[in-house]
Design a protein around this motif. Structure first.
Motif, PDB file in Angstrom:
ATOM      1  N   GLY A  43      50.158  -5.153  15.475  1.00 52.09           N
ATOM      2  CA  GLY A  43      49.121  -4.829  14.499  1.00 52.09           C
ATOM      3  C   GLY A  43      48.667  -5.930  13.567  1.00 52.09           C
ATOM      4  N   SER A  44      49.540  -6.924  13.297  1.00 54.73           N
ATOM      5  CA  SER A  44      49.187  -7.924  12.277  1.00 54.73           C
ATOM      6  C   SER A  44      48.400  -9.109  12.824  1.00 54.73           C
ATOM      7  CB  SER A  44      50.459  -8.453  11.615  1.00 54.73           C
ATOM      8  OG  SER A  44      51.134  -9.329  12.506  1.00 54.73           O
ATOM      9  N   PHE A  45      48.133  -9.132  14.128  1.00 62.08           N
ATOM     10  CA  PHE A  45      47.638 -10.395  14.692  1.00 62.08           C
ATOM     11  C   PHE A  45      46.289 -10.854  14.139  1.00 62.08           C
ATOM     12  CE2 PHE A  45      44.478  -9.665  18.223  1.00 62.08           C
ATOM     13  CZ  PHE A  45      44.364  -8.292  18.114  1.00 62.08           C
ATOM     14  N   ILE A  46      45.421  -9.937  13.791  1.00 65.51           N
ATOM     15  CA  ILE A  46      44.108 -10.354  13.267  1.00 65.51           C
ATOM     16  C   ILE A  46      44.220 -10.714  11.780  1.00 65.51           C
ATOM     17  CG2 ILE A  46      41.766  -9.555  12.762  1.00 65.51           C
ATOM     18  CD1 ILE A  46      41.859  -8.034  15.403  1.00 65.51           C
ATOM     19  N   PHE A  47      44.911  -9.876  11.042  1.00 69.23           N
ATOM     20  CA  PHE A  47      45.133 -10.145   9.607  1.00 69.23           C
ATOM     21  C   PHE A  47      45.832 -11.490   9.425  1.00 69.23           C
ATOM     22  CE2 PHE A  47      48.119  -9.021   5.900  1.00 69.23           C
ATOM     23  CZ  PHE A  47      47.225  -9.467   4.939  1.00 69.23           C
ATOM     24  N   LEU A  48      46.882 -11.729  10.201  1.00 71.44           N
ATOM     25  CA  LEU A  48      47.634 -12.979  10.075  1.00 71.44           C
ATOM     26  C   LEU A  48      46.730 -14.181  10.364  1.00 71.44           C
ATOM     27  CD1 LEU A  48      50.775 -14.178   9.978  1.00 71.44           C
ATOM     28  CD2 LEU A  48      50.188 -14.682  12.306  1.00 71.44           C
ATOM     29  N   SER A  49      45.897 -14.055  11.384  1.00 69.31           N
ATOM     30  CA  SER A  49      45.079 -15.212  11.747  1.00 69.31           C
ATOM     31  C   SER A  49      44.044 -15.523  10.661  1.00 69.31           C
ATOM     32  CB  SER A  49      44.428 -15.025  13.120  1.00 69.31           C
ATOM     33  OG  SER A  49      43.439 -14.042  13.047  1.00 69.31           O
ATOM     34  N   ASP A  50      43.530 -14.506   9.992  1.00 68.39           N
ATOM     35  CA  ASP A  50      42.611 -14.758   8.875  1.00 68.39           C
ATOM     36  C   ASP A  50      43.374 -15.256   7.653  1.00 68.39           C
ATOM     37  OD1 ASP A  50      40.334 -14.069  10.252  1.00 68.39           O
ATOM     38  OD2 ASP A  50      40.277 -12.007   9.503  1.00 68.39           O
ATOM     39  N   LEU A  51      44.515 -14.636   7.388  1.00 68.05           N
ATOM     40  CA  LEU A  51      45.285 -14.994   6.194  1.00 68.05           C
ATOM     41  C   LEU A  51      45.769 -16.441   6.229  1.00 68.05           C
ATOM     42  CD1 LEU A  51      46.606 -14.030   3.524  1.00 68.05           C
ATOM     43  CD2 LEU A  51      48.606 -13.350   4.873  1.00 68.05           C
ATOM     44  N   VAL A  52      46.302 -16.895   7.349  1.00 68.44           N
ATOM     45  CA  VAL A  52      46.834 -18.270   7.385  1.00 68.44           C
ATOM     46  C   VAL A  52      45.732 -19.305   7.158  1.00 68.44           C
ATOM     47  CG1 VAL A  52      48.906 -17.826   8.752  1.00 68.44           C
ATOM     48  CG2 VAL A  52      46.779 -18.399   9.932  1.00 68.44           C
ATOM     49  N   ARG A  53      44.513 -18.952   7.569  1.00 65.80           N
ATOM     50  CA  ARG A  53      43.411 -19.899   7.344  1.00 65.80           C
ATOM     51  C   ARG A  53      42.921 -19.882   5.908  1.00 65.80           C
ATOM     52  NH1 ARG A  53      39.737 -18.476  12.379  1.00 65.80           N
ATOM     53  NH2 ARG A  53      40.728 -16.474  12.010  1.00 65.80           N
ATOM     54  N   ALA A  54      43.381 -18.904   5.142  1.00 65.94           N
ATOM     55  CA  ALA A  54      43.026 -18.835   3.720  1.00 65.94           C
ATOM     56  C   ALA A  54      44.152 -19.386   2.846  1.00 65.94           C
ATOM     57  CB  ALA A  54      42.719 -17.395   3.338  1.00 65.94           C
ATOM     58  N   ILE A  55      45.244 -19.826   3.478  1.00 66.56           N
ATOM     59  CA  ILE A  55      46.373 -20.381   2.718  1.00 66.56           C
ATOM     60  C   ILE A  55      46.332 -21.898   2.810  1.00 66.56           C
ATOM     61  CG2 ILE A  55      48.899 -20.535   2.567  1.00 66.56           C
ATOM     62  CD1 ILE A  55      49.095 -17.685   3.584  1.00 66.56           C
ATOM     63  N   ASP A  56      46.327 -22.516   1.648  1.00 70.35           N
ATOM     64  CA  ASP A  56      46.189 -23.965   1.584  1.00 70.35           C
ATOM     65  C   ASP A  56      47.567 -24.625   1.392  1.00 70.35           C
ATOM     66  OD1 ASP A  56      44.963 -26.392   1.472  1.00 70.35           O
ATOM     67  OD2 ASP A  56      44.302 -26.213  -0.623  1.00 70.35           O
ATOM     68  N   LEU A  57      48.453 -24.391   2.363  1.00 75.65           N
ATOM     69  CA  LEU A  57      49.819 -24.926   2.339  1.00 75.65           C
ATOM     70  C   LEU A  57      50.228 -25.209   3.789  1.00 75.65           C
ATOM     71  CD1 LEU A  57      51.647 -22.274   0.101  1.00 75.65           C
ATOM     72  CD2 LEU A  57      51.005 -24.585  -0.610  1.00 75.65           C
ATOM     73  N   VAL A  96      54.449 -10.408   7.630  1.00 74.82           N
ATOM     74  CA  VAL A  96      53.050  -9.998   7.575  1.00 74.82           C
ATOM     75  C   VAL A  96      52.855  -8.764   8.451  1.00 74.82           C
ATOM     76  CG1 VAL A  96      50.666 -10.728   7.939  1.00 74.82           C
ATOM     77  CG2 VAL A  96      52.412 -12.426   7.307  1.00 74.82           C
ATOM     78  N   GLU A  97      52.414  -7.671   7.824  1.00 76.83           N
ATOM     79  CA  GLU A  97      52.310  -6.391   8.537  1.00 76.83           C
ATOM     80  C   GLU A  97      50.890  -5.828   8.404  1.00 76.83           C
ATOM     81  OE1 GLU A  97      52.972  -4.375  10.735  1.00 76.83           O
ATOM     82  OE2 GLU A  97      54.784  -3.228  10.273  1.00 76.83           O
TER      83      GLU A  97
END
Ligand code: IMP
Ligand code: MG
Length: 173
Positions: A43-57, A96-97
């Motif tokens: 379930g997290s695969f789309i959320f994770l892919s957007d979230l990691v691109r919004a993290i500046d680390l 990430v869930e």
């Protein structure tokens, strides 16, 4: 894509800005730290892919696939179907869930990762459905708190379908 039996609840645009905002918050909170994000499949695969691109680390990314046992009274027991690869000893981890529902999956996974030596394990969930909680667990970060409705899209499925919707909708059964 639209379906007659799926009522739009959260639009693509709303999701985009919320996830970007969350990425900025995590970037601030973990500045200077080593961070590993572990996506709970599927379930997290789309959320994770957007979230990691919004993290500046310089984050590291891994995945785990777990199913909580059905039809038992035991709490917090999950079956790990596919495990992580990275060594998380001494690392700060964020699980990430897609949705925090009864809490069984995430509480068990958090224990598993702590027992493997993670220095701390936090929880980020795209959706939080507190009405159905069976275990005393709360998310450290979440995008939306929702009522007790069955929702699909943005990674969430109904019978494995609808994960590819770019919005979140309620299934009208
Ligand atoms: P729990 O918190 O251990 O009960 O498990 C959460 C899991 O149940 C999520 O990862 C989803 O796969 C699934 N789930 C719970 N509520 C919904 C929903 O409204 N739509 C789709 N899947 C859901
Ligand atoms: Mg699911």
């Amino acid at each position: 894509m639209t379906y007659d039996n799926v009522k739009v609840m959260i639009t693509k645009e709303e999701i985009e800005s919320k996830v970007k905002e969350l990425g900025k918050r995590i970037s601030r909170d973990y500045a200077g730290k080593e961070l590993t994000l572990i996506g709970v499949l599927k379930g997290s695969f789309i959320f994770l892919s957007d979230l990691v691109r919004a993290i500046d680390l310089p984050v590291e990314i891994d995945f785990i696939c777990a199913k909580s046992y059905q039809g038992t009274t035991s709490t917090g027991v999950v079956n790990v179907k596919m495990d992580t690869i990275l060594d998380i000893e001494g690392k700060s981890v964020i699980l990430v869930e897609d949705i925090l529902d009864t809490g069984k999956t995430l509480s068990a996974l958090r224990e598993t990762l702590l027992s493997r030596g993670a220095s701390d394990v936090k929880i980020v969930t795209f959706l939080d459905k507190p009405a159905r909680r069976k275990i005393d667990i709360s998310a450290d970060y979440s995008c939306y708190t929702i009522e007790d409705r069955f929702v699909v899209g943005y990674g969430l499925d109904y019978d494995e379908k609808y994960r590819n919707l770019d919005y979140v909708g309620e299934v009208i059964l």
